[in-house]
Design a protein around this motif. Structure first.
Motif, PDB file in Angstrom:
ATOM      1  N   ALA A 180       0.845  -1.198   0.000  1.00  0.00           N
ATOM      2  CA  ALA A 180       0.000   0.000   0.000  1.00  0.00           C
ATOM      3  C   ALA A 180       0.877   1.244   0.000  1.00  0.00           C
ATOM      4  O   ALA A 180       1.821   1.337   0.781  1.00  0.00           O
ATOM      5  CB  ALA A 180      -0.902  -0.003   1.229  1.00  0.00           C
ATOM      6  N   ASN A 201      -0.390   4.174   0.630  1.00  0.00           N
ATOM      7  CA  ASN A 201      -0.980   4.960   1.700  1.00  0.00           C
ATOM      8  C   ASN A 201      -2.036   4.055   2.326  1.00  0.00           C
ATOM      9  O   ASN A 201      -3.043   3.745   1.691  1.00  0.00           O
ATOM     10  CB  ASN A 201      -1.607   6.218   1.096  1.00  0.00           C
ATOM     11  N   VAL A 220      -5.705   4.792   1.976  1.00  0.00           N
ATOM     12  CA  VAL A 220      -6.362   4.792   0.662  1.00  0.00           C
ATOM     13  C   VAL A 220      -5.759   3.668  -0.190  1.00  0.00           C
ATOM     14  O   VAL A 220      -4.836   3.888  -0.961  1.00  0.00           O
ATOM     15  CB  VAL A 220      -6.158   6.144  -0.072  1.00  0.00           C
ATOM     16  N   VAL A 221      -6.278   2.457  -0.005  1.00  0.00           N
ATOM     17  CA  VAL A 221      -5.740   1.310  -0.737  1.00  0.00           C
ATOM     18  C   VAL A 221      -6.739   0.886  -1.816  1.00  0.00           C
ATOM     19  O   VAL A 221      -7.860   0.479  -1.493  1.00  0.00           O
ATOM     20  CB  VAL A 221      -5.481   0.118   0.213  1.00  0.00           C
ATOM     21  N   PRO A 222      -6.392   0.992  -3.083  1.00  0.00           N
ATOM     22  CA  PRO A 222      -7.335   0.604  -4.133  1.00  0.00           C
ATOM     23  C   PRO A 222      -7.586  -0.910  -4.111  1.00  0.00           C
ATOM     24  O   PRO A 222      -6.643  -1.694  -3.988  1.00  0.00           O
ATOM     25  CB  PRO A 222      -6.619   0.984  -5.441  1.00  0.00           C
ATOM     26  N   GLN A 249     -14.692  -1.417  -8.236  1.00  0.00           N
ATOM     27  CA  GLN A 249     -13.441  -0.938  -7.658  1.00  0.00           C
ATOM     28  C   GLN A 249     -13.748   0.124  -6.628  1.00  0.00           C
ATOM     29  O   GLN A 249     -14.603   0.995  -6.843  1.00  0.00           O
ATOM     30  CB  GLN A 249     -12.593  -0.343  -8.782  1.00  0.00           C
ATOM     31  N   THR A 250     -13.072   0.037  -5.466  1.00  0.00           N
ATOM     32  CA  THR A 250     -13.192   1.096  -4.468  1.00  0.00           C
ATOM     33  C   THR A 250     -11.837   1.272  -3.792  1.00  0.00           C
ATOM     34  O   THR A 250     -10.828   0.754  -4.271  1.00  0.00           O
ATOM     35  CB  THR A 250     -14.331   0.823  -3.473  1.00  0.00           C
ATOM     36  N   ARG A 251     -11.797   2.049  -2.693  1.00  0.00           N
ATOM     37  CA  ARG A 251     -10.543   2.253  -1.962  1.00  0.00           C
ATOM     38  C   ARG A 251     -10.838   2.090  -0.482  1.00  0.00           C
ATOM     39  O   ARG A 251     -11.868   2.577  -0.010  1.00  0.00           O
ATOM     40  CB  ARG A 251      -9.972   3.648  -2.255  1.00  0.00           C
ATOM     41  N   VAL A 252      -9.939   1.409   0.238  1.00  0.00           N
ATOM     42  CA  VAL A 252     -10.206   1.085   1.639  1.00  0.00           C
ATOM     43  C   VAL A 252      -9.057   1.519   2.540  1.00  0.00           C
ATOM     44  O   VAL A 252      -7.948   1.763   2.084  1.00  0.00           O
ATOM     45  CB  VAL A 252     -10.454  -0.432   1.827  1.00  0.00           C
ATOM     46  N   LYS A 253      -9.378   1.573   3.844  1.00  0.00           N
ATOM     47  CA  LYS A 253      -8.353   1.870   4.855  1.00  0.00           C
ATOM     48  C   LYS A 253      -7.758   0.560   5.359  1.00  0.00           C
ATOM     49  O   LYS A 253      -8.487  -0.415   5.560  1.00  0.00           O
ATOM     50  CB  LYS A 253      -8.996   2.565   6.065  1.00  0.00           C
TER      51      LYS A 253
END
Ligand SMILES: [Mn+2]
Ligand SMILES: [Mn+2]
Lengths: 125, 555, 103
Positions: free
Chosen positions: A42, A44, A47-49, A88-92
């Protein structure tokens, strides 16, 4: 309210098995037709795609889970007829963890997993 | 070997060294990781470059005699000096300094004359690594690259000047001259491309695509806040799409200009089809011959061209019937004594250095021993830095990043401010002093060790192990994450997880650590000025486990 | 009132790709502020997307979705100029609906 429909039990699940149980997924089979697209490391952790593509015919549901997050189930998607099984999204992510994609196709559950490393960083060539 | 006979041999060797008959119809010259070294320097290759798992004993993880044997290089030869650390001090005195843009320019001109249409590719880590690059915000290197005739480049440390500066150079200085390519750099919002993924250039009637691959872990290895709106990553699927698009556009040759690091390139080459060659950098592996990698679509050549301006890669392709039929490759060492300085480039370098000469030339101390950096665990330059940090910051232990750049100094050399900046010139040079728990110290060592020794190259970041001062430990590189580091000791006492320790460091990547303390060069310079003489001392190295017989290790 | 979403919808070869950037804190309820008080959870729970009036995706989010959530998906059909509408609701009952034309 619309909020009543939100699957509080699934989103509150503290373990992978518990989430699978709430979702009625049992022990989903690992399938090569479920493709999980994430970075290996990752950039960041906040913000992980994460992208999921299901090549299984009749895919009606996709969920993304982060095993080591306090709230493991990150997002779920209901795929109507005519929509492609590709989201597709972005996660913590607070720490290095396996990420799971759970897919329901023709009434059966399948999954894929991939490790995403969250690192301290700071070296280089 | 007497100095005199050695030099005579060197003169003879020069003719053979640069006598490379032209071949085929498409030639690509490749430089990488010069780290802003405009003048000739010394650079000692590593004696520790471990490969773990199925990378053990494979290129590029070969050092010293193991490397010579693998590539069929005669021990004691000028090439043996270029490619290995063997007899470094003696050989460096015999053969003299390497690199320097004026000498490199001469070699580039010679090769372009014998190979009409040849392109010069720059793999990145070009704008950072010297005082003048830092003080001119890369302008000296940008102008030097234009003068050298660079055609296409990709990026790593360039990004540490900030996204705006990189874009300014691309749009103003480089416009119509040098293309920056990077298929794997996208905006963080809608994933729009930040640079061209590839360019197609016509060489002697053959369309040749150069696909760019910037360093995938730039926002992790370096401060993310410097390029907050850019995301990187390996983007294997994007690479396949870029290669396919270039082929569809008519490219008969497709090469990748990569800053992945060699292990990552070797894995990528086995999984992506349609690439004729990958010209790699970042891991600073000077490899005399390409590795041929099989994949589902055919074969891909993987090269890596070392660092510090020491080498120029020359790839000649024979392209027939729309595809590569044959090739010749050599990685030519740039020996300053064997290549006359190009007058235009020499004059340019004099001009850009002129305003800074006094500051650059300040003598700080004399070194009794060889000073170098490169190696998986420590180098004498790093030892000097961590010793200085402990002393000047009154710390119990110190960390210094495992950077692979940094020039070498021979015993008896005067250490000038310029030499110190060759090791430290970065845009986030602040020193830190942190109260750290024993547990945190272990976490850091484990984290960095995994970046270096993860058995899957895609999880590696390509630096070396963080250098530690004051702390002893054991390291088992082949063990899993979290179990490589053990027996951490400080002054004969075991490090306790719950106890806190005063740890000095520098080059923090977190935005909160901006301006955390004086620049590292100021801290080390005051230490050196007081010391006057740097005595030769044993390196603080971990005790290694499970790597006996590994040809990537000579201790 | 939350800021508008940024929506991009583009049709190519009979498939429309929709990409959405929402503006939302997506507070997990796990973090503490500087005075040590727990910052209450505040996150989008449900989201729907329509092509003209047809439902093309529905989703549920938990607090693990990143701040300012991103969503991309594809559906068959869609012509240039058609309307794509995205709506979300959060755990405090706030909501937002925005639309874009397919390019
Ligand atoms: Mn480099
Ligand atoms: Mn690099």
């Amino acid at each position: 309210t619309a909020h009543a429909a939100w699957n509080e039990q699934a989103f509150g699940a503290k373990s992978l098995d518990a989430a699978f149980e709430v979702l009625g997924a049992g022990k989903p089979a690992v399938s090569d037709d479920v493709v999980l697209n994430t970075p290996d490391i990752a950039e960041n952790g906040a913000v992980v795609p994460v992208g999921v593509v299901s090549k299984l015919p009749g895919t009606e549901y996709v969920a993304i889970m982060i095993e080591k997050n306090p709230y493991m189930l990150a997002a779920s998607f209901t795929i109507p007829e005519g929509t492609q099984a590709e989201v597709q999204t972005r996660v913590k992510m607070g720490q290095t963890s396996d990420v799971y994609a759970l897919v329901k196709a023709d009434g059966k559950f399948y999954m894929a997993k991939k490790e995403v490393k969250v690192t301290l960083g700071g070296c280089g060539g | 070997m007497s100095l005199h006979s050695g030099f005579a041999r060197a003169q003879q060797a020069a003719a053979a060294l640069y006598d490379m008959p032209a071949f085929g119809n498409v030639s690509l010259l490749h430089m990488t990781d010069c780290h802003a070294q405009l003048l000739p320097i010394h650079f000692r290759e590593p004696s520790v470059n471990l490969g773990i798992g199925n990378m053990s004993g494979k290129v590029p993880h070969l050092v010293g005699e193991h490397l010579l044997k693998h590539f069929g290089i005669r021990p004691g030869s000028i090439e043996a000096h270029a490619f290995t650390y063997l007899d470094f001090v003696e050989a460096a005195k015999t053969y003299g300094k390497v690199g320097g843009f004026a000498h490199l320019a001469t070699l580039v001109k010679q090769l372009k004359a014998s190979r009409p249409g040849a392109l010069l590719l720059d793999g990145g880590d070009t704008w950072q690594g010297s005082a003048t690059a830092l003080w001119t915000k890369a302008q000296d290197m940008v102008d030097a690259c234009k003068l050298l005739g660079v055609d296409v480049m990709t990026l790593h440390w360039e990004s540490t000047y900030g996204a705006e500066r990189v874009k300014e150079i691309e749009e103003k200085d480089f416009a119509g001259r040098i293309d920056i390519v990077a298929q794997n750099v996208k905006t963080t919002d809608f994933e729009d491309p930040v640079f061209k993924p590839y360019v197609i250039r016509n060489i002697n009637g053959v369309p040749v695509a150069i696909v760019g691959q910037a360093f995938p872990y730039t926002p992790i290895a370096n401060p993310r806040w410097m390029t907050p709106d850019w995301s990187f990553g390996i983007q294997e699927q994007g690479m396949q799409e870029a290669v396919d698009a270039a082929r569809a556009e008519g490219a008969q040759v497709v090469v990748v200009l990569s800053h992945n690091g060699m292990d990552v390139d070797l894995k990528l080459a086995s999984r992506v089809t349609g690439i004729d060659a990958i010209f790699g950098g970042h891991t600073h592996d000077g490899m005399p011959a390409p590795t041929v990698v099989d994949n589902a679509g055919g074969k891909t050549l993987v090269t890596n061209a070392g660092s510090s301006g020491k080498f120029l890669g020359v790839m000649d392709f024979d392209v027939r019937d729309g595809k590569v039929a044959d090739f010749r490759y050599r990685l030519l060492p740039v020996f300053a004594n064997l290549l006359p300085a190009d007058p235009d480039m020499a004059a340019f370098i004099d001009k850009v250095r002129a305003p800074f000469l006094e500051k650059l030339g300040e003598p700080l101390a004399v070194t009794e021993g060889l000073l170098y950096r490169r190696g998986n665990f420590n180098g004498s330059w790093d030892q000097l830095i961590v010793d200085a940090l402990i002393a000047e910051k009154d710390a119990e232990l110190a960390f210094s990043p495992g950077f692979r750049w940094g020039t070498s100094l021979l015993p008896g050399d005067t250490i000038t401010m310029e030499h110190l900046l060759d090791q430290t010139a970065i845009t986030y040079p602040w020193t830190t002093l942190t109260e750290m728990s024993g547990e945190m110290i272990k976490t850091i060592l484990e984290d960095v060790a995994d970046n270096l020794f993860n058995p899957d190259p895609y999880y590696q970041q390509g630096g070396d192990m963080v250098r530690v001062g004051g702390l002893q430990y054991t390291c088992d590189p082949a063990a899993p994450m979290g179990r490589r580091i053990d027996d951490m000791m400080l002054k004969g006492k075991r490090i306790e997880p719950g106890k806190t320790y005063k740890v000095a460091g520098w080059a923090p990547v977190a935005e909160e650590a901006r301006d955390s303390g004086p620049a590292v060069w100021d801290v080390v310079a005051s230490h050196l000025r007081a010391q006057k003489v740097v005595t030769q001392q044993a390196l603080n190295l971990p005790e290694l486990k499970g790597v006996g017989g590994n040809p990537g290790l000579v201790l | 009132m939350a800021s508008p979403m940024r929506i991009r919808a583009a049709a190519k070869d009979g498939v429309t790709e929709v990409r959405v950037l929402m503006s939302h804190v997506m507070e997990t309820g796990q973090r503490k502020d500087s005075s040590g008080e727990v910052i209450p959870a505040h996150f989008i729970t449900e989201l729907t997307a329509r092509h003209n009036d047809k439902l093309v995706l529905s989703a549920e989010f938990g607090p693990s979705v990143s701040t300012n959530p991103y969503l991309a998906f594809k559906f068959k059909g869609g012509e240039k100029g058609d309307k794509v509408t995205v709506s979300w609701v959060d755990n405090k009952g706030d909501s937002r609906t925005d639309e874009a034309q397919i390019a």
